[in-house]
Design an enzyme around this catalytic site. Structure first.
Site, PDB file in Angstrom:
ATOM      1  N   LYS A   1     -31.053  37.873  -6.936  1.00  0.00           N
ATOM      2  CA  LYS A   1     -29.841  37.741  -7.737  1.00  0.00           C
ATOM      3  C   LYS A   1     -30.163  38.073  -9.193  1.00  0.00           C
ATOM      4  CE  LYS A   1     -26.607  36.452  -4.869  1.00  0.00           C
ATOM      5  NZ  LYS A   1     -25.393  37.270  -4.685  1.00  0.00           N
ATOM      6  N   THR A   2     -29.362  38.954  -9.803  1.00  0.00           N
ATOM      7  CA  THR A   2     -29.552  39.353 -11.187  1.00  0.00           C
ATOM      8  C   THR A   2     -28.293  39.024 -11.979  1.00  0.00           C
ATOM      9  OG1 THR A   2     -28.603  41.578 -10.995  1.00  0.00           O
ATOM     10  CG2 THR A   2     -30.903  41.298 -10.302  1.00  0.00           C
TER      11      THR A   2
ATOM     12  N   HIS B   1     -31.613  41.097   2.298  1.00  0.00           N
ATOM     13  CA  HIS B   1     -31.529  41.534   3.692  1.00  0.00           C
ATOM     14  C   HIS B   1     -32.857  42.060   4.211  1.00  0.00           C
ATOM     15  CE1 HIS B   1     -27.053  42.376   2.767  1.00  0.00           C
ATOM     16  NE2 HIS B   1     -27.083  41.372   3.619  1.00  0.00           N
TER      17      HIS B   1
ATOM     18  N   ASP C   1     -31.218  31.206   8.421  1.00  0.00           N
ATOM     19  CA  ASP C   1     -29.823  30.815   8.648  1.00  0.00           C
ATOM     20  C   ASP C   1     -29.332  31.268  10.021  1.00  0.00           C
ATOM     21  OD1 ASP C   1     -29.876  33.495   8.005  1.00  0.00           O
ATOM     22  OD2 ASP C   1     -28.073  33.441   6.763  1.00  0.00           O
TER      23      ASP C   1
ATOM     24  N   HIS D   1     -28.908  44.583   0.366  1.00  0.00           N
ATOM     25  CA  HIS D   1     -29.584  44.150  -0.855  1.00  0.00           C
ATOM     26  C   HIS D   1     -30.962  43.632  -0.466  1.00  0.00           C
ATOM     27  CE1 HIS D   1     -28.683  39.967   0.175  1.00  0.00           C
ATOM     28  NE2 HIS D   1     -27.386  40.256   0.232  1.00  0.00           N
TER      29      HIS D   1
ATOM     30  N   GLN E   1     -23.439  37.086  19.415  1.00  0.00           N
ATOM     31  CA  GLN E   1     -24.822  37.384  19.048  1.00  0.00           C
ATOM     32  C   GLN E   1     -25.764  37.075  20.208  1.00  0.00           C
ATOM     33  OE1 GLN E   1     -26.182  36.375  15.095  1.00  0.00           O
ATOM     34  NE2 GLN E   1     -28.279  36.037  15.821  1.00  0.00           N
TER      35      GLN E   1
ATOM     36  N   LYS F   1     -31.653  32.037  -5.867  1.00  0.00           N
ATOM     37  CA  LYS F   1     -31.718  32.918  -4.710  1.00  0.00           C
ATOM     38  C   LYS F   1     -32.390  34.215  -5.104  1.00  0.00           C
ATOM     39  CE  LYS F   1     -28.821  34.455  -0.860  1.00  0.00           C
ATOM     40  NZ  LYS F   1     -27.446  34.499  -0.334  1.00  0.00           N
TER      41      LYS F   1
ATOM     42  N   LYS G   1     -22.361  30.844   5.115  1.00  0.00           N
ATOM     43  CA  LYS G   1     -21.190  31.123   4.296  1.00  0.00           C
ATOM     44  C   LYS G   1     -20.312  29.883   4.186  1.00  0.00           C
ATOM     45  CE  LYS G   1     -22.231  35.405   3.623  1.00  0.00           C
ATOM     46  NZ  LYS G   1     -22.598  35.877   2.283  1.00  0.00           N
TER      47      LYS G   1
ATOM     48  N   ARG H   1     -15.378  35.322   5.960  1.00  0.00           N
ATOM     49  CA  ARG H   1     -15.617  36.645   5.409  1.00  0.00           C
ATOM     50  C   ARG H   1     -14.331  37.467   5.394  1.00  0.00           C
ATOM     51  NH1 ARG H   1     -21.088  38.316   5.362  1.00  0.00           N
ATOM     52  NH2 ARG H   1     -22.518  36.879   6.419  1.00  0.00           N
TER      53      ARG H   1
ATOM     54  N   THR I   1     -21.257  44.488   6.701  1.00  0.00           N
ATOM     55  CA  THR I   1     -20.125  43.935   5.960  1.00  0.00           C
ATOM     56  C   THR I   1     -19.988  44.542   4.571  1.00  0.00           C
ATOM     57  OG1 THR I   1     -21.559  42.087   5.342  1.00  0.00           O
ATOM     58  CG2 THR I   1     -20.091  41.764   7.217  1.00  0.00           C
TER      59      THR I   1
END
Length: 418
Positions: free
Chosen positions: A231-232, A49, A193, A46, A172, A228, A83, A87, A41
């Site tokens: 995350k920055t 993942h 998730d 990141h 899936q 999380k 989510k 998306r 996606t």
């Protein structure tokens, strides 16, 4: 318990398993083929993942066979799991481009050898699927009531779940069935998730093929303060160096909370467990363990050369520009006009132009709160508290440089150009 499962458990990966004792027995009998799926996606993964792919490598190193499933097909509709809203739909061309980019990132990390680890794209069997046949052969095995009992769907019902997303679990599950048929895949791994989707696939294979397969999920990692992981201030910690520079990637790990060091060493490095624990023993300097963590993770993602450069840049930055054995060239840098310094560079404009603040209002707030630091030409760092302050050329060193620091962690080496 099988040794591979013990490794996952000891290093903090194991969250849920459909039948841990059954899977352990299967692994004791010989190599098991497993898979982890990733939808393209975006153009880059990141660090969030990557939790399943660290586990992927542990399983592969234990003698099992891994498939990296690239979701070029499933990404056409989007997974609603985790989510709060639908998306954004991407063009098929963009998804293909993203798929190739992610395949390259995974190859560098996992090392596809076409034997113990290899990629597969579910577009190969989903793109031209006959929907009527699919509903007859696959959809008939799914209960809507059962699907709505899973957390991922119940959460989305509150904000709206589209019919196209409702199909995702079927697709899936069908992926698992196809991989079972094509490659003898007996195990799916993924983030927690994905539990509902994984369980659905396990049940589908039992109904259609009468076979026993398994699922494992891993924790969705958060930091000790509840944020999380990955995350920055600039967003997600991407693997693509164009999105997250190796220096910034290194600095994220170098600045984790003390309480997170051992957990992250175990999950995000391949150092032996005993060595991870030794690094975190009481009485040791936690900064040494953080530096080792940052060096190891950055080496795995960007290579040792980039990791060493990031370490050297960090040493230079935290020395405030003084000689500390670091390499200033590895620091985040900006080139700005010397004429601005000759006239007097407003401190707020300077931090904004150097990329340390996204806007002048943010820069003004940073200065007023005492978070803006500027090096004098002797290398020392001084806080500037006045938003109207002017930074003159007299503060540039002999090389025409000045070091800026925003808060405690973010640096920029500014070079004044003619």
């Amino acid at each position: 318990m099988n040794s591979a499962i013990e490794i996952l458990k000891t290093r903090g990966f194991l969250q849920q398993c459909t039948d841990v004792e059954g899977l352990s027995r299967l692994m004791d009998e010989g190599p098991v083929t497993f898979y982890e799926g990733t939808d393209p996606t975006g153009g880059s993964l990141h660090i969030g993942h990557m939790v399943p792919y660290f586990a992927f490598r542990h399983l592969r190193d234990a003698g099992h066979k891994g498939i990296a499933l690239l979701g070029g097909g499933t990404a056409r509709i989007g997974d609603p799991s985790g989510k709060s809203e639908t998306r954004k739909m991407l063009s098929y061309e963009q998804l293909d481009e993203n798929t190739e980019s992610i395949r390259g990132q995974l190859d560098r990390f996992v090392g596809f050898d076409s034997s113990t680890a290899f990629p597969v794209n579910n577009k190969d069997w989903l793109a031209n699927l006959n929907y009527i046949d699919f509903l007859r052969d696959i959809g008939s095995h799914f209960s809507v009531n059962r699907m709505l009992s899973f957390e991922s769907y119940r959460m989305r019902l509150e904000t709206g779940l589209s019919f196209i997303e409702f199909n995702y679990q079927l697709l899936q599950s069908f992926d698992f069935l196809e991989l079972y048929r094509r490659h003898g895949c007996r195990l799916q791994i993924g983030g927690d998730d994905q539990w509902g989707n994984i369980v659905a696939g396990v049940e589908l294979i039992r109904r259609v093929e009468g076979a026993e397969v398994f699922g494992i999920t891993f924790p969705l990692v958060t930091t000790s303060d509840g944020k999380k992981m990955g995350k920055t201030e600039k967003g997600a910690l991407f693997l693509d160096p164009a999105k997250t520079a190796p220096y910034d990637f290194f600095q994220y790990w170098r600045n984790v909370h003390d309480q997170d060091i051992l957990r992250f060493l175990l999950m995000f490095t391949f150092l032996p467990e005993d060595e991870c624990r030794t690094l975190c023993e009481t009485g040791r300097n936690p900064n040494d363990a953080k530096e080792r963590l940052a060096l190891e993770v950055t080496s795995l993602i960007h290579g040792r050369e980039e990791a060493d450069k990031a370490l050297s840049g960090a040493k230079a930055a935290f020395g405030g520009g003084k000689a500390t054995g670091g390499d200033k060239s590895a620091m985040p840098a900006a080139a700005l006009a010397r004429a601005r310094f000759e006239k007097g560079y407003n401190i707020v404009d300077l931090f904004c132009d150097a990329g340390l603040t996204p806007s002048k209002s943010e820069g003004r707030r940073l200065v007023q709160q005492g978070g803006a630091f500027v090096s004098a030409n002797d290398g020392g760092l001084s806080a500037i508290n006045d938003p109207a302050a002017l930074i003159g050329a007299d503060l540039l060193n002999e090389e025409g440089e000045i070091t800026l620091r925003a808060g405690k962690k973010r640096y920029c080496l500014v070079t004044a150009k003619m």
